[in-house]
Design a protein around this motif. Structure first.
Motif, PDB file in Angstrom:
ATOM      1  N   TYR A  66      -6.311   8.987   4.513  1.00  0.00           N
ATOM      2  CA  TYR A  66      -5.581   7.925   3.816  1.00  0.00           C
ATOM      3  C   TYR A  66      -4.083   8.145   4.026  1.00  0.00           C
ATOM      4  CZ  TYR A  66      -5.433  11.603   0.271  1.00  0.00           C
ATOM      5  OH  TYR A  66      -5.263  12.787  -0.386  1.00  0.00           O
ATOM      6  N   LYS A 103      -0.101   8.909   3.795  1.00  0.00           N
ATOM      7  CA  LYS A 103       0.667   9.925   3.070  1.00  0.00           C
ATOM      8  C   LYS A 103       1.789   9.250   2.300  1.00  0.00           C
ATOM      9  CE  LYS A 103      -0.297  13.159   6.703  1.00  0.00           C
ATOM     10  NZ  LYS A 103       0.162  13.787   7.902  1.00  0.00           N
ATOM     11  N   ILE A 154       0.646   5.731  -3.184  1.00  0.00           N
ATOM     12  CA  ILE A 154      -0.712   5.502  -2.681  1.00  0.00           C
ATOM     13  C   ILE A 154      -1.432   4.583  -3.658  1.00  0.00           C
ATOM     14  CG2 ILE A 154      -2.912   6.599  -2.119  1.00  0.00           C
ATOM     15  CD1 ILE A 154      -1.338   9.149  -1.514  1.00  0.00           C
ATOM     16  N   GLU A 167      -7.700   2.947  -1.681  1.00  0.00           N
ATOM     17  CA  GLU A 167      -8.073   4.043  -0.776  1.00  0.00           C
ATOM     18  C   GLU A 167      -9.445   4.621  -1.138  1.00  0.00           C
ATOM     19  OE1 GLU A 167      -6.555   4.572   1.951  1.00  0.00           O
ATOM     20  OE2 GLU A 167      -4.926   3.219   1.433  1.00  0.00           O
TER      21      GLU A 167
END
Length: 168
Positions: free
Chosen positions: A62, A64, A68, A73
């Motif tokens: 996923y 960086k 996020i 994800e």
């Protein structure tokens, strides 16, 4: 060799013999441990830092960075995991000798899922603590309302009894 069921206490209990008469006579507790320490032959650290996947030698699937989208994800990794499991079933039927690569891919996806979930643990702990504190506040408010209601009821009963006594 004979052993005692209850071994004697450690010798430092003598340091606390005058504690009831003078609580300040007892030694101060040791300071908290900072940094790394060894316990039963294993090194531990007091820093609660989640090591990155690269530090563990695992490829990160996923993006960086600090921003996020965990929900997106996790869903993406879950779909990828389902796809790889179906591919593994297909490989096991058609080419059983080539299953190792699929198992490694599934393992990589699981490691990424676990790392992503573990990075959410501090947020989960804060949310749980906030929820517990809100419940405690709600219970205390309810208890306070109950006490007020009973106090008013007791006052009313006292007034009625005084009125009955005055009426005699």
């Amino acid at each position: 060799m004979a052993t005692a069921t209850y071994p004697p206490p450690p010798p430092f209990y003598r340091l606390y013999k005058d504690y009831l008469q003078n609580p300040k006579s007892a030694p101060e507790p040791p300071p908290p441990i900072e940094g790394t320490y060894v316990c039963f032959g294993v090194n531990y650290t007091t820093d609660d830092v989640l090591p990155s996947l690269e530090d563990q030698g695992v490829r990160q699937l996923y993006p960086k960075g600090p921003n996020i989208d965990f929900k997106k994800e996790l869903r993406s990794l879950n779909r990828e995991l389902q796809l790889h499991i179906l591919e593994l079933a297909d490989v096991l039927v058609e080419r059983p000798s080539q299953y190792a690569r699929q198992v490694e891919e599934i393992s990589l996806i699981f490691k990424n899922l676990h790392h992503l979930l573990n990075s959410l643990r501090p947020h989960q702990a804060r949310a749980t603590l906030i929820h517990i504190l809100e419940l405690q506040i709600q219970r205390r408010k309810e208890a306070l309302e109950d006490i007020k209601r009973r106090r008013e009821e007791a006052r009313r009963l006292l007034k009625e009894s005084l009125g009955t006594l005055d009426g005699q």
